[in-house]
Scaffold this motif. Sequence first.
Motif, short mmCIF file in Angstrom:
data_model
loop_
_atom_site.label_atom_id
_atom_site.label_comp_id
_atom_site.label_asym_id
_atom_site.label_seq_id
_atom_site.Cartn_x
_atom_site.Cartn_y
_atom_site.Cartn_z
N SER A 61 -9.10 12.14 -16.12
CA SER A 61 -8.03 12.96 -15.57
C SER A 61 -8.24 14.45 -15.77
CB SER A 61 -6.69 12.55 -16.18
OG SER A 61 -6.70 12.78 -17.58
N SER A 62 -9.23 14.82 -16.55
CA SER A 62 -9.41 16.23 -16.90
C SER A 62 -9.70 17.12 -15.70
CB SER A 62 -10.53 16.38 -17.94
OG SER A 62 -11.77 15.90 -17.41
N ALA A 63 -10.32 16.56 -14.66
CA ALA A 63 -10.68 17.36 -13.48
C ALA A 63 -9.68 17.19 -12.34
CB ALA A 63 -12.07 16.98 -13.01
N SER A 64 -8.55 16.53 -12.58
CA SER A 64 -7.59 16.24 -11.52
C SER A 64 -6.24 16.90 -11.81
CB SER A 64 -7.41 14.73 -11.36
OG SER A 64 -6.34 14.43 -10.48
N GLN A 103 -8.79 12.89 -5.53
CA GLN A 103 -8.83 13.25 -6.94
C GLN A 103 -8.84 12.03 -7.86
OE1 GLN A 103 -6.05 16.36 -8.19
NE2 GLN A 103 -5.73 16.91 -6.06
N LEU A 104 -8.71 10.85 -7.29
CA LEU A 104 -8.64 9.63 -8.09
C LEU A 104 -10.04 9.02 -8.25
CD1 LEU A 104 -5.37 8.09 -6.63
CD2 LEU A 104 -5.66 9.55 -8.64
N PHE A 112 0.68 11.54 -10.76
CA PHE A 112 0.29 10.17 -11.08
C PHE A 112 0.04 10.12 -12.59
CE2 PHE A 112 -3.05 6.61 -10.26
CZ PHE A 112 -2.10 5.64 -10.56
N VAL A 113 1.04 9.61 -13.31
CA VAL A 113 0.92 9.50 -14.77
C VAL A 113 0.11 8.24 -15.06
CG1 VAL A 113 2.14 9.38 -16.96
CG2 VAL A 113 3.14 10.63 -15.05
N VAL A 114 -1.12 8.40 -15.48
CA VAL A 114 -2.02 7.26 -15.68
C VAL A 114 -2.05 6.88 -17.15
CG1 VAL A 114 -3.42 7.75 -13.66
CG2 VAL A 114 -3.99 8.86 -15.79
N PHE A 115 -1.79 5.60 -17.41
CA PHE A 115 -1.72 5.19 -18.81
C PHE A 115 -2.61 4.01 -19.17
CE2 PHE A 115 2.40 4.19 -16.71
CZ PHE A 115 2.21 2.85 -16.45
N ASP A 116 -3.42 3.53 -18.23
CA ASP A 116 -4.33 2.45 -18.63
C ASP A 116 -5.43 2.24 -17.62
OD1 ASP A 116 -5.29 0.45 -20.34
OD2 ASP A 116 -3.27 -0.29 -20.73
N LEU A 117 -6.49 1.56 -18.11
CA LEU A 117 -7.66 1.20 -17.31
C LEU A 117 -7.83 -0.32 -17.39
CD1 LEU A 117 -10.04 4.03 -18.54
CD2 LEU A 117 -9.18 3.78 -16.21
N VAL A 156 0.84 -1.19 0.00
CA VAL A 156 0.00 0.00 0.00
C VAL A 156 0.88 1.25 0.00
CG1 VAL A 156 -1.70 1.34 1.30
CG2 VAL A 156 -1.91 -1.15 1.17
N ILE A 157 0.55 2.19 -0.87
CA ILE A 157 1.23 3.49 -0.90
C ILE A 157 0.26 4.52 -0.34
CG2 ILE A 157 2.25 5.27 -2.36
CD1 ILE A 157 2.96 3.11 -4.38
N ASN A 158 0.63 5.09 0.80
CA ASN A 158 -0.24 6.08 1.43
C ASN A 158 -0.13 7.43 0.73
OD1 ASN A 158 -1.31 4.41 3.48
ND2 ASN A 158 0.54 4.67 4.71
N LEU A 159 -1.29 8.00 0.42
CA LEU A 159 -1.35 9.30 -0.22
C LEU A 159 -2.02 10.31 0.69
CD1 LEU A 159 -2.66 8.38 -3.80
CD2 LEU A 159 -0.34 9.09 -3.22
N PRO A 160 -1.65 11.59 0.56
CA PRO A 160 -2.44 12.63 1.24
C PRO A 160 -3.88 12.56 0.76
CG PRO A 160 -0.36 13.53 0.43
CD PRO A 160 -0.49 12.16 -0.16
N SER A 161 -4.83 12.76 1.65
CA SER A 161 -6.24 12.65 1.28
C SER A 161 -6.61 13.61 0.15
CB SER A 161 -7.12 12.89 2.50
OG SER A 161 -6.87 14.18 3.05
N ALA A 162 -5.94 14.76 0.10
CA ALA A 162 -6.24 15.73 -0.95
C ALA A 162 -5.90 15.19 -2.33
CB ALA A 162 -5.46 17.03 -0.70
N LEU A 163 -5.00 14.22 -2.40
CA LEU A 163 -4.63 13.61 -3.68
C LEU A 163 -5.50 12.39 -3.97
CD1 LEU A 163 -0.73 13.86 -3.61
CD2 LEU A 163 -2.40 15.48 -4.50
N SER A 164 -5.70 11.53 -2.97
CA SER A 164 -6.51 10.33 -3.20
C SER A 164 -7.95 10.69 -3.56
CB SER A 164 -6.49 9.42 -1.96
OG SER A 164 -7.01 10.09 -0.83
#
Length: 281
Positions: free
Chosen positions: A143-146, A81-82, A120-125, A71-79
């Motif tokens: 990703s447009s709103a993040s 946005q996912l 977070f460079v996202v490249f697949d679903l 598990v990679i812990n993220l600040p809530s302000a970032l998580s």
Amino acid sequence: MDRSFSTKLSLCMLFFSSYPLLAKTPQPPALVLASDYQQGLDLQDYWVCEKYDGVRAYWDGKQLFSRAGHVINLPSALSEQLPEVAVDGELWLGRGQFSDLVSLIKQQDVNLNKWQQVQFVVFDLPNYPGPYQQRYRHLQTLSSASEFMRVPVYRAYPGRPKLEQQLAKISAEGGEGLMLRDPKSMYLPTRSNALIKYKSYQDAEAKVIAYSDGKGKYRGMLGALVVQDQQGRQFKIGSGLSDQLRADPPPIGSLVEYRYNGLTEHGKPRFARFVRVHQTL
């Protein structure tokens, strides 16, 4: 109390008391893996983007995991946005910042200020049906709103000469190389030509099995690491080692990452050079 029943009860209690520990064993996510470019492969229909030197990360809709399943812990302000769907990507701090990124992740520090520059460079679903070109369009929408998420910018394959020019430019600027993606490929969690690494070198991992003594200015220090790769090949890595590493080398048994340029006539990595100690995340 019946002795056999007592024994069974004790074993049962032991099992359930250890269950939480078993449940915490990391389970690596099933991810698409990239292959190295092979001479003669037809790249005409591929999409091309920069290869990011980051940490592979998998968002399952609720938590972020490393490639090894931690598990990679993220600040809530970032998580926050996912999205609520699974996303495959890479945490990236910038060119040449891999070590700093790994250090931040290992600290498990969710201080937002320390994560401000991470993307977070996202490249697949993974769970989205359809070929990659459809998954990519959906990623752009997600990703447009993040501000935390970004998608790689692809270009059509420009032909081998221009691809080499693009690789040289990225490398000169401190980049890792290029990634080539088959836009018609489905998400299959295996290593295939659906995703290809295109670099001016190859990279791999090997286990440290011994040390070679230094000579000259390195007398009394490490001269080279003696390593063994997954194919059982043994060779030395002396290039790329800092004075600090020569004085305090990686422990025997540790994994190191190295780069090389093809194989020698004896089948060993040519011009093997040390990159870093492998980070298990």
